[in-house]
Design a protein around this motif. Structure first.
Motif, short mmCIF file in Angstrom:
data_model
loop_
_atom_site.label_atom_id
_atom_site.label_comp_id
_atom_site.label_asym_id
_atom_site.label_seq_id
_atom_site.Cartn_x
_atom_site.Cartn_y
_atom_site.Cartn_z
N ALA A 1 0.82 -1.21 0.00
CA ALA A 1 0.00 0.00 0.00
C ALA A 1 0.86 1.27 0.00
O ALA A 1 0.40 2.32 0.42
N LYS A 2 2.10 1.13 -0.43
CA LYS A 2 3.04 2.26 -0.45
C LYS A 2 3.10 2.96 0.91
O LYS A 2 3.22 4.17 1.01
N SER A 3 3.00 2.16 1.96
CA SER A 3 3.12 2.70 3.30
C SER A 3 4.45 2.21 3.89
O SER A 3 5.29 1.68 3.17
N LEU A 4 4.64 2.39 5.20
CA LEU A 4 5.93 2.00 5.78
C LEU A 4 6.10 0.48 5.87
O LEU A 4 7.21 -0.03 5.86
N GLY A 5 4.99 -0.21 5.98
CA GLY A 5 5.08 -1.66 6.12
C GLY A 5 5.61 -2.10 7.47
O GLY A 5 6.30 -3.11 7.61
N LEU A 6 5.22 -1.35 8.49
CA LEU A 6 5.72 -1.67 9.83
C LEU A 6 4.62 -2.13 10.78
O LEU A 6 4.87 -2.44 11.95
N GLY A 7 3.38 -2.18 10.29
CA GLY A 7 2.26 -2.52 11.16
C GLY A 7 2.34 -3.93 11.73
O GLY A 7 2.24 -4.14 12.94
N LEU A 8 2.54 -4.91 10.87
CA LEU A 8 2.55 -6.31 11.33
C LEU A 8 3.77 -6.60 12.19
O LEU A 8 3.66 -7.13 13.30
N SER A 9 4.95 -6.25 11.69
CA SER A 9 6.19 -6.56 12.44
C SER A 9 6.24 -5.79 13.75
O SER A 9 6.65 -6.32 14.79
N GLY A 10 5.78 -4.53 13.71
CA GLY A 10 5.76 -3.72 14.93
C GLY A 10 4.80 -4.29 15.96
O GLY A 10 5.13 -4.40 17.14
N SER A 11 3.62 -4.69 15.50
CA SER A 11 2.61 -5.24 16.41
C SER A 11 3.14 -6.49 17.10
O SER A 11 2.96 -6.69 18.30
N LYS A 12 3.81 -7.34 16.32
CA LYS A 12 4.32 -8.60 16.88
C LYS A 12 5.25 -8.33 18.05
O LYS A 12 5.22 -9.03 19.07
N ARG A 13 6.07 -7.30 17.92
CA ARG A 13 7.04 -7.00 18.98
C ARG A 13 6.39 -6.43 20.24
O ARG A 13 6.98 -6.46 21.31
N LEU A 14 5.18 -5.90 20.11
CA LEU A 14 4.53 -5.24 21.24
C LEU A 14 3.70 -6.18 22.12
O LEU A 14 3.22 -5.77 23.17
N VAL A 15 3.51 -7.41 21.67
CA VAL A 15 2.62 -8.31 22.42
C VAL A 15 3.36 -9.59 22.83
O VAL A 15 4.49 -9.83 22.41
N ASP A 16 2.71 -10.41 23.65
CA ASP A 16 3.35 -11.64 24.13
C ASP A 16 3.15 -12.80 23.15
O ASP A 16 3.99 -13.69 23.07
N ALA A 17 2.03 -12.80 22.46
CA ALA A 17 1.79 -13.86 21.48
C ALA A 17 1.16 -13.26 20.23
O ALA A 17 0.33 -12.35 20.33
N PHE A 18 1.59 -13.76 19.10
CA PHE A 18 1.13 -13.22 17.82
C PHE A 18 0.92 -14.40 16.88
O PHE A 18 1.83 -15.19 16.65
N HIS A 19 -0.27 -14.52 16.38
CA HIS A 19 -0.57 -15.64 15.48
C HIS A 19 -1.23 -15.09 14.22
O HIS A 19 -2.18 -14.31 14.31
N ILE A 20 -0.72 -15.48 13.08
CA ILE A 20 -1.32 -14.99 11.83
C ILE A 20 -1.54 -16.14 10.88
O ILE A 20 -0.71 -17.04 10.75
N GLU A 21 -2.71 -16.17 10.28
CA GLU A 21 -2.94 -17.11 9.20
C GLU A 21 -3.70 -16.38 8.10
O GLU A 21 -4.52 -15.51 8.37
N SER A 22 -3.39 -16.72 6.87
CA SER A 22 -4.00 -16.00 5.76
C SER A 22 -3.99 -16.88 4.53
O SER A 22 -3.07 -17.66 4.31
N GLU A 23 -5.05 -16.76 3.77
CA GLU A 23 -5.12 -17.52 2.53
C GLU A 23 -5.56 -16.58 1.42
O GLU A 23 -6.62 -15.96 1.52
N PRO A 24 -4.72 -16.44 0.38
CA PRO A 24 -5.08 -15.54 -0.72
C PRO A 24 -6.47 -15.86 -1.27
O PRO A 24 -6.80 -17.02 -1.50
N GLY A 25 -7.27 -14.82 -1.42
CA GLY A 25 -8.62 -15.01 -1.93
C GLY A 25 -9.64 -15.35 -0.86
O GLY A 25 -10.85 -15.28 -1.08
N LYS A 26 -9.17 -15.72 0.33
CA LYS A 26 -10.09 -16.13 1.41
C LYS A 26 -10.13 -15.11 2.54
O LYS A 26 -11.20 -14.78 3.05
N GLY A 27 -8.95 -14.65 2.96
CA GLY A 27 -8.93 -13.68 4.06
C GLY A 27 -7.77 -13.89 5.02
O GLY A 27 -6.88 -14.70 4.78
N THR A 28 -7.85 -13.14 6.10
CA THR A 28 -6.73 -13.09 7.05
C THR A 28 -7.27 -13.13 8.47
O THR A 28 -8.34 -12.58 8.75
#
Ligand code: ATP
Ligand code: MG
Length: 138
Positions: A101-128
């Motif tokens: 999105a021509k942004s900094l691209g720091l939302g996901l990586s930054g969020s992960k560092r701020l919390v104790d547990a981070f879980h992500i799953e995503s499937e193209p065309g299906k969602g996140t």
């Protein structure tokens, strides 16, 4: 580790103002449960970035805000679910500095560092689905 849900709140994210409402709800709950100010800020910032991602990249989704316990401690868990375009390369998107999105691209990586547990799953065309947990320090 078995996590039991103590309270559950569901919020829609389908316009920009909802990002602010989710932010406020997470902050209010964390403060009410006596999280220290660093933890309140960390969790609130992460929740803001992740709800903004739902709005910016998927246009619509939900946030589930839960108070949880593992028997020894209590925490707050927030899950973001959308049926948007999904993330084709999670590793690339999580690395930091990468944005479609021509942004900094720091939302996901930054969020992960701020919390104790981070879980992500995503499937193209299906969602996140992203789930974060912050435990309360005694
Ligand atoms: N919910 C989502 N649905 C689809 N793609 C997503 C979602 N969340 C993140 N992404 C993808 O992962 C990339 C990285 O996300 P991240 O939040 O780190 O950066 P960003 O949103 O592009 O920029 P910013 O630094 O402003 O948050 C995004 O550019 C997008 O391609
Ligand atoms: Mg983002």
């Amino acid at each position: 580790m078995t996590v039991r849900v103590l309270s559950h709140q569901e919020m829609n994210i389908d316009n920009e103002d909802d990002v602010v409402l989710v932010r406020r709800a997470v902050r209010t709950l964390a403060e009410a449960r006596g999280f220290d100010s660093f933890a309140v800020s960390a969790l609130t910032t992460a929740a803001t970035e992740l709800s903004r991602n739902v709005w910016v990249h998927a246009r619509k989704g939900k946030a589930f805000i839960e108070e949880v316990t593992d028997g020894d401690r209590t925490g707050i868990q927030v899950e973001f679910v959308d049926q948007g375009p999904g993330i084709p390369d999670i590793e690339w998107s999580m690395a930091g500095g990468h944005s479609t999105a021509k942004s900094l691209g720091l939302g996901l990586s930054g969020s992960k560092r701020l919390v104790d547990a981070f879980h992500i799953e995503s499937e193209p065309g299906k969602g996140t689905r992203v789930r974060i947990t912050k435990w309360k320090r005694f």
